[in-house]
Design an enzyme around this catalytic site. Structure first.
Site, PDB file in Angstrom:
ATOM      1  CE  LYS A  43      16.095  19.606 -18.638  1.00 53.19           C
ATOM      2  NZ  LYS A  43      17.174  20.483 -19.356  1.00 53.19           N
ATOM      3  CB  ILE A  53      -2.516   3.198 -18.807  1.00 53.33           C
ATOM      4  CG1 ILE A  53      -3.310   2.790 -20.129  1.00 53.33           C
ATOM      5  CG2 ILE A  53      -1.761   4.657 -19.380  1.00 53.33           C
ATOM      6  CD1 ILE A  53      -4.500   3.645 -20.824  1.00 53.33           C
ATOM      7  CB  ALA A  74      -1.378   7.271 -22.180  1.00 50.54           C
ATOM      8  CE1 TYR A 141      -7.355   9.623 -30.929  1.00 51.18           C
ATOM      9  CE2 TYR A 141      -7.909  11.268 -32.619  1.00 51.18           C
ATOM     10  CZ  TYR A 141      -7.328  10.924 -31.498  1.00 51.18           C
ATOM     11  OH  TYR A 141      -6.767  12.029 -30.706  1.00 51.18           O
ATOM     12  CE  LYS A 145      -8.418  10.564 -26.712  1.00 56.05           C
ATOM     13  NZ  LYS A 145      -7.093  10.309 -25.808  1.00 56.05           N
ATOM     14  CG  ASN A 170      -5.015  19.398 -36.283  1.00 56.00           C
ATOM     15  OD1 ASN A 170      -6.273  19.455 -36.219  1.00 56.00           O
ATOM     16  ND2 ASN A 170      -4.409  18.658 -37.272  1.00 56.00           N
ATOM     17  NE  ARG A 221      -7.908  18.344 -39.810  1.00 57.88           N
ATOM     18  CZ  ARG A 221      -9.013  18.003 -40.837  1.00 57.88           C
ATOM     19  NH1 ARG A 221      -9.828  18.966 -41.086  1.00 57.88           N
ATOM     20  NH2 ARG A 221      -9.256  16.874 -40.956  1.00 57.88           N
ATOM     21  CG  ASP A 285      -7.956  12.959 -42.720  1.00 61.20           C
ATOM     22  OD1 ASP A 285      -8.009  12.675 -41.442  1.00 61.20           O
ATOM     23  OD2 ASP A 285      -7.179  13.021 -43.276  1.00 61.20           O
TER      24      ASP A 285
END
Ligand code: NAD
Length: 324
Positions: A43, A53, A74, A141, A145, A170, A221, A285
């Site tokens: 909406k 993409i 994305a 990851y 990026k 985060n 974090r 981590d």
């Protein structure tokens, strides 16, 4: 026609909140996601394209609607999965994003904001982390990026194509109006997982790592509310129009909470004691990721309103209670 932007990852957590924020600010918002948007996101969209993409249809989609800018949310974004499947992350976050970049440039897009991450820094040598901190990711990851950040900075020319990079810490919380919230599949994010455990929808909460060098042994974090992130995107999008330089900002609350402190806050708000199971550390981590986001506050005039932990938890909790 008014201002038009394209949001990729518009069916996802950050993307959907960004869609709503820009739509409420008077933009025509085009969605792009490989997952169809849910009704409560649809909406707020002027149009939506369900595809990858890297698909060439993006060129005509953007041209037809005369979009001026892109917010590129994305991505594949699970640290653990990236350690197991680095090639998948290279494909999604770099190869497909490069195809997307070339398509939107062919379509005449002038401004682009890229959702990057604190994971590009790796294990910090300085805390809080400023934008100038060494970028040495410790998982695929973060590495993928970072690679795309570099591609974008090379594409920036200060005239026909202007780039903004926002490194979230985060992202958490939910739409204060309780329409949108956080769901990942599989869910690996701390707050939704802990809430699901607190509300009895998961047997227990898996606490990864209790031997970090932090005040209680769990990771530390910086949680930033997703609605505050959306606000920063809108401010940056405006400023990019008149900017010659590429802009890079950390987006974080600058407050450090350990995982255990977050669980305690959920217990406090739900008046329960959620079941915790101690697990070994998860590969990839870092022990501590806390932002220095003073640059965004000063240059963009960014004023996070929702990023104190109790508000993050209460908005997330309200949304989960609403949908469960
Ligand atoms: N959530 C966080 O805490 C956090 C922190 C730092 C950075 N980020 C970045 O923010 C962005 C959004 O994160 P999120 O938490 O909203 O993730 P999410 O998984 O909720 O949303 C990502 C969306 O992108 C879509 N998508 C992924 N690859 C696609 C492709 N190739 N083609 C079309 N659609 C595709 C997915 O279907 C999904 O809807 C990501 O770029 C992530 O790296 C998120």
């Amino acid at each position: 026609m008014g201002k038009t932007i394209l949001v990729t990852g518009s069916s996802g957590f950050v993307g959907s909140h960004t869609v709503k924020y820009f739509s409420k600010a008077g933009f025509q918002v085009l969605g792009l996601d490989e997952a169809a948007p849910a009704e409560h996101i649809q909406k707020y969209l002027t149009d939506s394209l369900v595809c990858d993409i890297g698909d060439e249809r993006v060129v005509s989609y953007v041209k037809r609607r005369d979009a001026q800018g892109v917010i590129h949310c994305a991505a594949k974004c699970l640290v653990g999965e990236s350690v197991e499947k680095p090639d998948l992350y290279q494909d999604y976050n770099v190869t497909r994003s490069r195809r997307f970049l070339s398509n939107i440039r062919a379509a005449g897009i002038e401004r682009m904001i890229f959702s990057s991450t604190a994971a590009t820094y790796g294990e910090p040598i300085q805390t809080p982390i400023p934008e100038s901190h060494l970028q040495k990711p410790i998982n695929p990851y973060g590495a993928t990026k970072l690679q795309f950040e570099k591609d974008l900075l090379s594409a920036h020319d200060g005239k026909s194509f202007k780039v903004g990079i926002v490194r979230y810490f985060n992202a958490a919380g939910a739409d204060p109006e309780t329409e949108l919230g956080e769901v990942h599949d599989p869910e690996t994010h701390l707050i939704p997982n802990a809430i699901l455990a607190a509300l009895g929808k998961k047997k227990e909460f898996l606490l990864f790592g209790t031997d970090y060098e932090t005040r209680d042994g769990s990771c530390e974090r910086d949680f930033v509310h997703v609605w505050d992130l959306a606000q920063a995107h809108a401010q940056l999008f405006d400023q990019l129009a008149g900017s010659k330089d590429a802009r890079i900002y950390n987006l974080g609350s600058q407050a450090a909470y350990t995982v255990i402190e977050v669980l305690d806050e959920i217990d406090r708000q739900t008046k329960t004691k959620l079941k915790r199971k101690n697990m070994p550390r998860r590969p990839g981590d870092p022990s501590r990721l806390i932002a220095d986001s003073s640059k965004a506050r000063m240059e963009l005039g960014w004023k996070p309103e929702w990023s104190e932990l109790p508000k993050i938890i209460s908005t997330a909790l309200s949304w989960h209670r609403h949908v469960l």
